[in-house]
Structures are given as C-alpha cells and as structure tokens.
Enzyme design. Structure first.
Site, PDB file in Angstrom:
ATOM      1  N   TRP A 106       0.836  -1.201   0.000  1.00 27.78           N
ATOM      2  CA  TRP A 106       0.000   0.000   0.000  1.00 27.78           C
ATOM      3  C   TRP A 106       0.869   1.248   0.000  1.00 27.78           C
ATOM      4  O   TRP A 106       1.720   1.402   0.892  1.00 27.78           O
ATOM      5  CB  TRP A 106      -0.910   0.007   1.239  1.00 27.78           C
ATOM      6  CG  TRP A 106      -1.918  -1.073   1.164  1.00 27.78           C
ATOM      7  CD1 TRP A 106      -3.149  -1.006   0.599  1.00 27.78           C
ATOM      8  CD2 TRP A 106      -1.770  -2.426   1.637  1.00 27.78           C
ATOM      9  NE1 TRP A 106      -3.787  -2.219   0.682  1.00 27.78           N
ATOM     10  CE2 TRP A 106      -2.961  -3.112   1.313  1.00 27.78           C
ATOM     11  CE3 TRP A 106      -0.764  -3.131   2.274  1.00 27.78           C
ATOM     12  CZ2 TRP A 106      -3.170  -4.447   1.617  1.00 27.78           C
ATOM     13  CZ3 TRP A 106      -0.961  -4.460   2.580  1.00 27.78           C
ATOM     14  CH2 TRP A 106      -2.152  -5.111   2.255  1.00 27.78           C
TER      15      TRP A 106
ATOM     16  N   HIS B 127      -7.311   1.570   2.766  1.00 23.27           N
ATOM     17  CA  HIS B 127      -8.395   0.653   2.381  1.00 23.27           C
ATOM     18  C   HIS B 127      -9.510   0.690   3.428  1.00 23.27           C
ATOM     19  O   HIS B 127      -9.318   1.230   4.523  1.00 23.27           O
ATOM     20  CB  HIS B 127      -7.879  -0.779   2.189  1.00 23.27           C
ATOM     21  CG  HIS B 127      -6.992  -1.284   3.295  1.00 23.27           C
ATOM     22  ND1 HIS B 127      -6.249  -2.415   3.199  1.00 23.27           N
ATOM     23  CD2 HIS B 127      -6.742  -0.795   4.537  1.00 23.27           C
ATOM     24  CE1 HIS B 127      -5.569  -2.614   4.315  1.00 23.27           C
ATOM     25  NE2 HIS B 127      -5.862  -1.642   5.137  1.00 23.27           N
TER      26      HIS B 127
ATOM     27  N   ARG C  91      -4.469   6.842  -1.497  1.00 24.74           N
ATOM     28  CA  ARG C  91      -3.124   6.287  -1.690  1.00 24.74           C
ATOM     29  C   ARG C  91      -2.224   7.310  -2.355  1.00 24.74           C
ATOM     30  O   ARG C  91      -2.692   8.195  -3.073  1.00 24.74           O
ATOM     31  CB  ARG C  91      -3.173   5.038  -2.572  1.00 24.74           C
ATOM     32  CG  ARG C  91      -3.994   3.962  -1.937  1.00 24.74           C
ATOM     33  CD  ARG C  91      -3.432   2.598  -2.027  1.00 24.74           C
ATOM     34  NE  ARG C  91      -4.417   1.694  -1.442  1.00 24.74           N
ATOM     35  CZ  ARG C  91      -4.763   0.537  -1.935  1.00 24.74           C
ATOM     36  NH1 ARG C  91      -4.175   0.094  -3.017  1.00 24.74           N
ATOM     37  NH2 ARG C  91      -5.672  -0.201  -1.332  1.00 24.74           N
TER      38      ARG C  91
ATOM     39  N   GLN D  14     -13.998   2.140  -1.886  1.00 22.94           N
ATOM     40  CA  GLN D  14     -13.978   0.679  -1.729  1.00 22.94           C
ATOM     41  C   GLN D  14     -15.271   0.256  -1.054  1.00 22.94           C
ATOM     42  O   GLN D  14     -15.859   1.004  -0.269  1.00 22.94           O
ATOM     43  CB  GLN D  14     -12.795   0.238  -0.860  1.00 22.94           C
ATOM     44  CG  GLN D  14     -11.493   0.143  -1.622  1.00 22.94           C
ATOM     45  CD  GLN D  14     -10.413  -0.617  -0.854  1.00 22.94           C
ATOM     46  OE1 GLN D  14     -10.537  -0.885   0.345  1.00 22.94           O
ATOM     47  NE2 GLN D  14      -9.345  -0.944  -1.554  1.00 22.94           N
TER      48      GLN D  14
ATOM     49  N   VAL E 269      -5.666 -12.283   5.592  1.00 23.05           N
ATOM     50  CA  VAL E 269      -6.552 -13.429   5.327  1.00 23.05           C
ATOM     51  C   VAL E 269      -5.732 -14.679   5.006  1.00 23.05           C
ATOM     52  O   VAL E 269      -4.614 -14.590   4.500  1.00 23.05           O
ATOM     53  CB  VAL E 269      -7.533 -13.140   4.160  1.00 23.05           C
ATOM     54  CG1 VAL E 269      -8.664 -12.253   4.612  1.00 23.05           C
ATOM     55  CG2 VAL E 269      -6.817 -12.545   2.959  1.00 23.05           C
TER      56      VAL E 269
ATOM     57  N   ALA F 288     -13.643 -11.875   4.957  1.00 22.01           N
ATOM     58  CA  ALA F 288     -13.633 -10.443   4.603  1.00 22.01           C
ATOM     59  C   ALA F 288     -13.376 -10.326   3.114  1.00 22.01           C
ATOM     60  O   ALA F 288     -12.720 -11.189   2.522  1.00 22.01           O
ATOM     61  CB  ALA F 288     -12.554  -9.701   5.368  1.00 22.01           C
TER      62      ALA F 288
HETATM   63  N1  DAH Z   1      -7.766  -4.185   1.528  1.00 15.63           N
HETATM   64  C1  DAH Z   1      -7.279  -4.793   0.300  1.00 15.63           C
HETATM   65  C2  DAH Z   1      -6.704  -3.704  -0.598  1.00 15.63           C
HETATM   66  O1  DAH Z   1      -7.167  -2.606  -0.561  1.00 15.63           O
HETATM   67  C3  DAH Z   1      -8.371  -5.530  -0.417  1.00 15.63           C
HETATM   68  C4  DAH Z   1      -8.807  -6.751   0.355  1.00 15.63           C
HETATM   69  C5  DAH Z   1      -8.171  -7.911   0.133  1.00 15.63           C
HETATM   70  C6  DAH Z   1      -9.831  -6.673   1.283  1.00 15.63           C
HETATM   71  C7  DAH Z   1      -8.537  -9.069   0.837  1.00 15.63           C
HETATM   72  C8  DAH Z   1     -10.224  -7.792   1.992  1.00 15.63           C
HETATM   73  C9  DAH Z   1      -9.557  -8.990   1.747  1.00 15.63           C
HETATM   74  O2  DAH Z   1     -11.200  -7.796   2.883  1.00 15.63           O
HETATM   75  O3  DAH Z   1      -9.940 -10.088   2.426  1.00 15.63           O
HETATM   76  O4  DAH Z   1      -5.810  -3.950  -1.337  1.00 15.63           O
END
Ligand code: DAH
Length: 351
Positions: free
Chosen positions: A157, A179, A205, A219, A265, A319
């Site tokens: 990120w 995010h 970002r 998002q 995750v 998630a």
């Molecule tokens: N937060 C991640 C991003 O912005 C996207 C994401 C990936 C969200 C996996 C999730 C997840 O909830 O399980 O790149």
C-alpha cells in the site's frame, strides 16, 4: 518600367481598398513585399536601365513603395477599428445556450447511486453499515491486520502519512487509510460478535494520477465473524461474490477465485469477474484474458483475531474488499477515473 510601376501601384491600391480583413491584408503585403513579391523583384530589373532612366525610376519606385506600405498600414487600422466596434455591440454577459433553455436540476452522483444500489443489496442479506475514520491510526490500517511495523508487506500500500504535530500519538502513526479494511478490526475489538457488516467509503493512496489511478477512490468491503461452529467458509465467499456481481451486472455475471496473498486473510484470493464485454472470449478491455480483477478476499487470519482480543480457536470469519469505481467505469464505459472527482457538468448530466 514607369508604366509597370504605375500599373502595380494602381492594381494594388485597388486590392487594398477592397480588402476587409487582416488576413487579406497580410496576403497582399506578402504579394508585394515578400520574397519574390512584386516590389521585391522590381530593383532586379533596374540594371537593364540607362543612367538617366535609373535617375527617374529610382525616386518613383521609392515613392510607390512607401505609398503602398502606408496604404496597407492605414487599411489595417481601419479594419481593426471596425472589429472593435462590432465587438462592443456583443453582449458577453449572455449565458451559454445550454444554460439558457434548460432548467437544471441536481441529482445523486453516479458513484452515490451505485453506493445505494450495493448497500441495498447487502442490507437484504442482513449486513449493517459501518463507517471508519479516514484519518486512521497505523494500528487499525496495518498492525491489527497482521501487517507489523516495518514489515515488507506494508509496501503493498502506497501510504500517505500525516504529520502528528502536537497530537498525543506516536510520531508516524497517523495516516490516510489505504483501504476500508480498517473498519472490521475496529468492530472486532469491541467484541460484539457475531458480525455481519459492510462499509462503502473513500480510501487514499500515494498514487500518480492518470486515467486509471487516483489518490482518492472508493472501496466496498464486507466482514463476517462468527463462532467456529457457524462454519464460515470459502463457499460463503463465493456465494457473496456471485450475489454482488449478479445484483449489479445481471444473471449472467460470474466470479472466479485465484490464490492471492493478503496478510490479513488465509487463504487469500483475488476475485475476477467474467468480462462483461466479450463474455470470456477475450477482448481489448480485459486484455484478452476474458476476466478482470475486481476484489480481494479470504478467511480472516488468526493473527487478526489475536490482535483484536478474540480467540482464533473460537472464532472464524471472512472479509472481502472490492473497487466499485473500476466496476462503474467498466459498466458505463467511462474511460477516465478522474471524472469521479471532478465537477464536469457533461459527465454529471449524463448519469
Ligand atoms: N484491503 C485490500 C486492498 O485494498 C483488499 C482486500 C483484500 C480486502 C482481501 C479484503 C480482503 O477484505 O480479504 O488492497
């Protein structure tokens, strides 16, 4: 020679008089004084003349040359004067025609309409809506999500950090959230399980702005947390992905999972959507693959449970985070993400 000069004088004075624009006058000027122009060429012929003739022709030539130059200058001024007079009569306070005949009415922005549509879809499944801070602590944006301080996975990120100034927080621990994943550690920490929650909001970002990237974007994210015996699995994730895609794109929409690493995750997946333009055959928009990536997802990592004081042996969860701006661009063939942030009236009125 005398005759020739007089003829040029007569013809061009007439031309100058008849001309009505600066452009015409420029043309005449070049015809006379430009390279190979009438006046430019004449002196070349003087060598053929006798001494006596030259004495006569010289002053005549100079006089005609000056006369023509002066005639063009005077006419130019006249044309300019006319133009100013005409402009003075114009009413520049007039509104553009578009605003004149159409009574304009505001409406929800395309992104807001889409947000409502998605929130309504998931509210039907019993998801409650939550918002988390845009200015966030490193703890919720990263550390609780199994991304420790100084860990290389942070590089995933491009983060905008905020000067902490006199605030009573650790220097370097304040940032613009990268995010919406910050909303679920905040909920988990409160211990109010089971959780069936969603958030649709802005993220930020450190990006160079172009047609596909923006420093500010939306998002949509969901999180489900329950007891281990509630068996929250990848099958639920698959169901929810198809539910979303079919809800917004129609019955034919399909998702597919690819293994992908996200620190928070395990297992983690990238979710692709069957290309809406070529139905999987491969086209320019999906770069010939038949699919495009729309989301990241997975089952919540045990370290996230530990960080939020929940026992990973007792709890499980999923998630899933998705980029709605990109989906809207594909759905409506919007070629530039910057339209979402700019107040371009033509764009706003179209949707
Ligand atoms: N937060 C991640 C991003 O912005 C996207 C994401 C990936 C969200 C996996 C999730 C997840 O909830 O399980 O790149």
């Amino acid at each position: 020679m005398e005759e020739k000069i007089s003829q040029i004088q007569k013809d061009f004075l007439e031309k100058i008089n008849k001309s009505s624009s600066l452009k015409d006058l420029d043309k005449i000027f070049i015809e006379l004084f430009g390279k190979n122009g009438e006046i430019d060429q004449l002196p070349k012929e003087f060598s053929k003349l006798s001494e006596d003739e030259r004495r006569k022709i010289g002053p005549l030539f100079n006089q005609v040359k000056q006369e023509l130059e002066e005639a063009i200058r005077v006419k130019r001024e006249g044309v300019r004067e006319e133009t100013y007079k005409a402009l003075e009569k114009e009413d520049f306070t007039m509104q553009p025609p578009r605003l004149q005949h159409k009574k304009r009415q505001g409406h929800l922005h395309l992104a807001t309409q889409f947000k409502k549509e998605i929130i309504d879809l998931f509210a039907k499944l019993g998801f409650s809506q939550f918002d988390a801070p845009h200015i966030e602590l490193d703890k919720y944006n990263f550390e609780d999500l199994n991304i420790p301080k100084d860990h290389p996975s942070k590089d995933m990120w491009d983060t905008l950090y905020i000067d902490t100034g006199n605030l009573k927080v650790e220097p370097g621990s304040l940032l613009l959230r990268t995010h919406t994943s910050n909303f679920w550690p905040r909920l988990m920490e409160k211990g109010k399980t089971p959780i069936r929650a969603m958030s649709f909001d802005r993220c930020f970002r450190y990006e160079n702005i172009d047609a596909r990237h923006s420093h500010t974007f939306n998002q949509f994210e969901i999180a489900v947390v329950g007891q281990v015996n509630q068996a929250i699995t990848m099958a639920n994730l698959k169901y929810l992905s198809d539910y979303l895609l079919q809800g917004i794109l129609g019955k034919e929409a399909k998702s597919r999972f690819r293994p992908k690493y996200y620190p928070f995750v395990e297992p983690g997946v990238g979710i692709d959507c069957l290309c809406v333009f070529c139905h999987g055959k491969g086209c320019k928009i999906c770069s010939g693959t038949g699919w495009f990536e729309i989301a990241g997802a997975g089952l919540i990592h045990p370290n996230v449970f530990k960080a939020t004081n929940l026992d990973p042996k007792k709890y499980t969860g999923l998630a899933w985070g998705f980029g709605p701006d990109r989906m809207l661009m594909l759905k409506h063939e919007i070629e530039d993400i910057r339209f979402f942030l700019e107040g371009d009236l033509e764009f706003l009125e179209k949707f």
